[in-house]
Structure formats: structure tokens, C-alpha cells
Design a protein around this motif. Sequence first.
Motif, PDB file in Angstrom:
ATOM      1  N   LYS A  71       0.828  -1.215   0.000  1.00 53.27           N
ATOM      2  CA  LYS A  71       0.000   0.000   0.000  1.00 53.27           C
ATOM      3  C   LYS A  71       0.859   1.260   0.000  1.00 53.27           C
ATOM      4  O   LYS A  71       0.446   2.303  -0.523  1.00 53.27           O
ATOM      5  CB  LYS A  71      -0.927   0.008   1.221  1.00 53.27           C
ATOM      6  CG  LYS A  71      -2.159  -0.850   1.063  1.00 53.27           C
ATOM      7  CD  LYS A  71      -3.136  -0.603   2.203  1.00 53.27           C
ATOM      8  CE  LYS A  71      -4.428  -1.371   2.011  1.00 53.27           C
ATOM      9  NZ  LYS A  71      -5.412  -1.072   3.088  1.00 53.27           N
ATOM     10  N   ILE A  72       2.032   1.165   0.582  1.00 53.49           N
ATOM     11  CA  ILE A  72       2.934   2.327   0.602  1.00 53.49           C
ATOM     12  C   ILE A  72       3.688   2.415  -0.724  1.00 53.49           C
ATOM     13  O   ILE A  72       3.784   3.481  -1.330  1.00 53.49           O
ATOM     14  CB  ILE A  72       3.908   2.234   1.784  1.00 53.49           C
ATOM     15  CG1 ILE A  72       3.135   2.297   3.104  1.00 53.49           C
ATOM     16  CG2 ILE A  72       4.953   3.333   1.703  1.00 53.49           C
ATOM     17  CD1 ILE A  72       3.989   2.104   4.334  1.00 53.49           C
ATOM     18  N   ARG A  73       4.198   1.290  -1.195  1.00 54.95           N
ATOM     19  CA  ARG A  73       4.968   1.286  -2.447  1.00 54.95           C
ATOM     20  C   ARG A  73       4.108   1.737  -3.628  1.00 54.95           C
ATOM     21  O   ARG A  73       4.601   2.374  -4.569  1.00 54.95           O
ATOM     22  CB  ARG A  73       5.528  -0.116  -2.700  1.00 54.95           C
ATOM     23  CG  ARG A  73       6.516  -0.171  -3.847  1.00 54.95           C
ATOM     24  CD  ARG A  73       7.257  -1.493  -3.897  1.00 54.95           C
ATOM     25  NE  ARG A  73       6.384  -2.638  -4.098  1.00 54.95           N
ATOM     26  CZ  ARG A  73       6.212  -3.618  -3.227  1.00 54.95           C
ATOM     27  NH1 ARG A  73       6.853  -3.600  -2.074  1.00 54.95           N
ATOM     28  NH2 ARG A  73       5.397  -4.616  -3.489  1.00 54.95           N
ATOM     29  N   ASP A  74       2.804   1.428  -3.595  1.00 57.08           N
ATOM     30  CA  ASP A  74       1.892   1.794  -4.683  1.00 57.08           C
ATOM     31  C   ASP A  74       1.140   3.090  -4.401  1.00 57.08           C
ATOM     32  O   ASP A  74       0.087   3.353  -4.984  1.00 57.08           O
ATOM     33  CB  ASP A  74       0.892   0.665  -4.935  1.00 57.08           C
ATOM     34  CG  ASP A  74       1.555  -0.613  -5.426  1.00 57.08           C
ATOM     35  OD1 ASP A  74       2.697  -0.519  -5.936  1.00 57.08           O
ATOM     36  OD2 ASP A  74       0.944  -1.683  -5.292  1.00 57.08           O
ATOM     37  N   SER A  75       1.669   3.911  -3.520  1.00 51.09           N
ATOM     38  CA  SER A  75       1.008   5.157  -3.116  1.00 51.09           C
ATOM     39  C   SER A  75       0.696   6.054  -4.315  1.00 51.09           C
ATOM     40  O   SER A  75       1.499   6.189  -5.246  1.00 51.09           O
ATOM     41  CB  SER A  75       1.890   5.925  -2.133  1.00 51.09           C
ATOM     42  OG  SER A  75       1.337   7.183  -1.838  1.00 51.09           O
ATOM     43  N   LYS A  76      -0.487   6.671  -4.277  1.00 49.38           N
ATOM     44  CA  LYS A  76      -0.883   7.643  -5.304  1.00 49.38           C
ATOM     45  C   LYS A  76      -0.382   9.045  -4.958  1.00 49.38           C
ATOM     46  O   LYS A  76      -0.587   9.978  -5.730  1.00 49.38           O
ATOM     47  CB  LYS A  76      -2.404   7.655  -5.441  1.00 49.38           C
ATOM     48  CG  LYS A  76      -2.997   6.334  -5.917  1.00 49.38           C
ATOM     49  CD  LYS A  76      -4.508   6.406  -5.966  1.00 49.38           C
ATOM     50  CE  LYS A  76      -5.100   5.070  -6.424  1.00 49.38           C
ATOM     51  NZ  LYS A  76      -6.594   5.096  -6.444  1.00 49.38           N
ATOM     52  N   VAL A  77       0.270   9.164  -3.809  1.00 50.14           N
ATOM     53  CA  VAL A  77       0.700  10.479  -3.321  1.00 50.14           C
ATOM     54  C   VAL A  77       2.224  10.586  -3.276  1.00 50.14           C
ATOM     55  O   VAL A  77       2.814  11.540  -3.776  1.00 50.14           O
ATOM     56  CB  VAL A  77       0.116  10.764  -1.923  1.00 50.14           C
ATOM     57  CG1 VAL A  77       0.672  12.068  -1.359  1.00 50.14           C
ATOM     58  CG2 VAL A  77      -1.402  10.803  -1.989  1.00 50.14           C
ATOM     59  N   LEU A  78       2.849   9.608  -2.661  1.00 49.04           N
ATOM     60  CA  LEU A  78       4.286   9.682  -2.415  1.00 49.04           C
ATOM     61  C   LEU A  78       5.082   9.451  -3.701  1.00 49.04           C
ATOM     62  O   LEU A  78       4.777   8.548  -4.484  1.00 49.04           O
ATOM     63  CB  LEU A  78       4.684   8.645  -1.366  1.00 49.04           C
ATOM     64  CG  LEU A  78       4.022   8.827   0.005  1.00 49.04           C
ATOM     65  CD1 LEU A  78       4.298   7.629   0.894  1.00 49.04           C
ATOM     66  CD2 LEU A  78       4.504  10.105   0.666  1.00 49.04           C
ATOM     67  N   THR A  79       6.105  10.282  -3.906  1.00 52.37           N
ATOM     68  CA  THR A  79       6.941  10.170  -5.096  1.00 52.37           C
ATOM     69  C   THR A  79       8.008   9.093  -4.907  1.00 52.37           C
ATOM     70  O   THR A  79       8.207   8.581  -3.793  1.00 52.37           O
ATOM     71  CB  THR A  79       7.642  11.504  -5.386  1.00 52.37           C
ATOM     72  OG1 THR A  79       8.588  11.768  -4.325  1.00 52.37           O
ATOM     73  CG2 THR A  79       6.657  12.649  -5.470  1.00 52.37           C
ATOM     74  N   GLY A  80       8.713   8.778  -5.980  1.00 54.45           N
ATOM     75  CA  GLY A  80       9.801   7.812  -5.897  1.00 54.45           C
ATOM     76  C   GLY A  80      10.878   8.248  -4.919  1.00 54.45           C
ATOM     77  O   GLY A  80      11.426   7.428  -4.172  1.00 54.45           O
ATOM     78  N   ASN A  81      11.194   9.539  -4.912  1.00 53.66           N
ATOM     79  CA  ASN A  81      12.202  10.046  -3.975  1.00 53.66           C
ATOM     80  C   ASN A  81      11.734   9.909  -2.534  1.00 53.66           C
ATOM     81  O   ASN A  81      12.527   9.587  -1.641  1.00 53.66           O
ATOM     82  CB  ASN A  81      12.516  11.518  -4.274  1.00 53.66           C
ATOM     83  CG  ASN A  81      13.432  11.674  -5.473  1.00 53.66           C
ATOM     84  OD1 ASN A  81      14.164  10.765  -5.835  1.00 53.66           O
ATOM     85  ND2 ASN A  81      13.390  12.839  -6.092  1.00 53.66           N
ATOM     86  N   GLU A  82      10.452  10.168  -2.299  1.00 50.52           N
ATOM     87  CA  GLU A  82       9.916  10.058  -0.933  1.00 50.52           C
ATOM     88  C   GLU A  82       9.862   8.595  -0.487  1.00 50.52           C
ATOM     89  O   GLU A  82      10.150   8.279   0.677  1.00 50.52           O
ATOM     90  CB  GLU A  82       8.540  10.714  -0.877  1.00 50.52           C
ATOM     91  CG  GLU A  82       8.626  12.227  -0.993  1.00 50.52           C
ATOM     92  CD  GLU A  82       7.320  12.903  -1.386  1.00 50.52           C
ATOM     93  OE1 GLU A  82       7.224  14.133  -1.243  1.00 50.52           O
ATOM     94  OE2 GLU A  82       6.402  12.190  -1.859  1.00 50.52           O
ATOM     95  N   LEU A  83       9.514   7.703  -1.405  1.00 53.95           N
ATOM     96  CA  LEU A  83       9.535   6.277  -1.067  1.00 53.95           C
ATOM     97  C   LEU A  83      10.961   5.809  -0.765  1.00 53.95           C
ATOM     98  O   LEU A  83      11.193   4.989   0.123  1.00 53.95           O
ATOM     99  CB  LEU A  83       8.941   5.462  -2.219  1.00 53.95           C
ATOM    100  CG  LEU A  83       7.443   5.632  -2.454  1.00 53.95           C
ATOM    101  CD1 LEU A  83       7.019   4.893  -3.717  1.00 53.95           C
ATOM    102  CD2 LEU A  83       6.623   5.150  -1.256  1.00 53.95           C
ATOM    103  N   ALA A  84      11.943   6.360  -1.508  1.00 51.79           N
ATOM    104  CA  ALA A  84      13.336   6.011  -1.255  1.00 51.79           C
ATOM    105  C   ALA A  84      13.780   6.476   0.122  1.00 51.79           C
ATOM    106  O   ALA A  84      14.572   5.802   0.799  1.00 51.79           O
ATOM    107  CB  ALA A  84      14.228   6.617  -2.335  1.00 51.79           C
TER     108      ALA A  84
END
Length: 295
Positions: free
Chosen positions: A218-231
Motif C-alpha cells: 500500500k505504501i509502495r503503490d502510493s498515489k501520493v508519495l513520489t519515488g524520492n519520498e519512497l526512497a
Amino acid sequence: MRIDPAAISPSKLHGYLLSAVAPRPIAFASTLSETGVPNLAPFSFFNCFSSNPPILIFSANRRQTNNTTKDTYANIRATREVVINTVSYSFVRKMALASIDYPADVNEFEKAGFTPLPSEKIKPFRVAESPVQFECKVNDIIELGTGGGAGNLFICEILLMHVKDEVLSGEGRIDPNKIDLVARMGGPLYCRASGDALFQIVQPFDKIGIGFDQLPTKIRDSKVLTGNELAELASVEALPSDEEIKSFSADPRYCQLVERFRNDPESLEYHVHEYARQLLKEGQKEKAWQLLLQL
């Protein structure tokens, strides 16, 4: 777009390379001819490749138009010495003047309005206006080709480095805002490496992050968080404990979101991720994790 280097002209390929491999630092190279004529020219195929021994490498390419080599190349072949000066924003336009293809007997220090400063270990002059000057001996010259645009690599060993006190911080380090370096982009474009252009990425080499593969779906497929934020989330060494997650459940803003979207789980997830994004921007990575794991 697919680009086969063998299928387009070297000059067109050159343009793509300069726009794709950017920004590039600038080696403002000062040399002397065999007869003692100073030469000054900027080169953006340049970087630092070793600290022990201290090695800088730059390339003076063969001219695209007539496949001849530049004065810098001839001078270094003759003397095996060069001063590499760094370029600050305060004199970048003057530096561009020195890039003009003047005849070999012309002194670019005079043409571009720079002040020659005697070196201590080699013969070429330093640029007094430059905040950092590297006196170098040239250990090797590697010719990469014989056609127009082919590079000639100069492997330069630093013998002495001069740093202006005015660009140092209180801790004796070079302050990026004080040195105010410029870099080369494609075409006529440059960029300034100071002010709002600077940002930090804190990623200790001695800590192993959990990685993207350990992010909950659910976090990895977030519609809000960008790739940089996930990193940023993936850089933590471990997820928060159950106790830490439970303690965050009383967070006032999170409680308001739960109450507001009690019957709309999709909207709740969206706004929780928005809140997590804000926490990440504030540098509160652990709290962002505690929030995200509430769902």
C-alpha cells in the motif's frame, strides 16, 4: 528515441551528449607554449578521479570543423604542466571570452581580462580571480581517436592546491555558497551550484536500509508519495516497533483524519499519505513511518 552513434554525425551526437551528461564542472586550464606564451581555455569534459594520488582529468577534444587540435593540447604535450582553475559565477562571462579560438600567439589572460598569478611548483600562471587553483603535472596524455571531436585526455596530478580563504566556512571547509561555482549544460546553457540549487541527501554508507522490496504494498503503490519520498522511507534500517506505532495513534491530526473519513477508507489513505509527505519534508522520517503503518 534511440541513438546509434555510428548512424549520426559526430557533431549531432556531441550535442546530445552535452545535454544528457550535465551539469559538468569546468576546468579553466592555464598553460604555457614552448616559447612562453600564456594560454587560458575552459573545458567541461572534466572531473576528479582520485584522491590518493590526487588526480584530475580533462579532455581537449579535436575540433569538429577541421579536425585540428587546440593550443592547450600542444602546450601540454610540450611542457607536461597545467594549472586547473575553478570557475565562479562572478567571472563566468569573462571565462566565456577565453573560449574564443584565438591564434596561438594571443594571451587569453589579456583578452579576457584575467590576472596572471605566478605558480609555485610549475611554470604556467594561475588565475588570480579563481577561488581554487590546482598546480598540476601531466602524468599521461591519452588520445581517444583521430577524427573531429575525438578527445585527448590529460591525466593531471595535483602538486599544489590553492584555496582562497574567503570561500571557506568557519570549520575550514569550502562553502558552496561562497565559492559559487558554475557548471556547463548543453548548448549555451550553464547552471549555478549555490543557493536554492543545493539540497541534501543524508544516506550513511555504514547503514543498510530496508530497501524498496520491503515497503508494504500500500505504501509502495502510493498515489501520493513520489519515488524520492519512497526512497527516503526505504532508507531506514528497521521499521518502527508495535509500541511506537501504537503511540502515534493518538496524534491529533491523524485522529482528525480518521474522524473525517470514517466511512471513506480510500480518502483516508490518500490524506494520511499527504500527511506523511509533510512529515518527510520536515525531516521526521520515523514519524512518517509510524503514521503510515496505522492503516
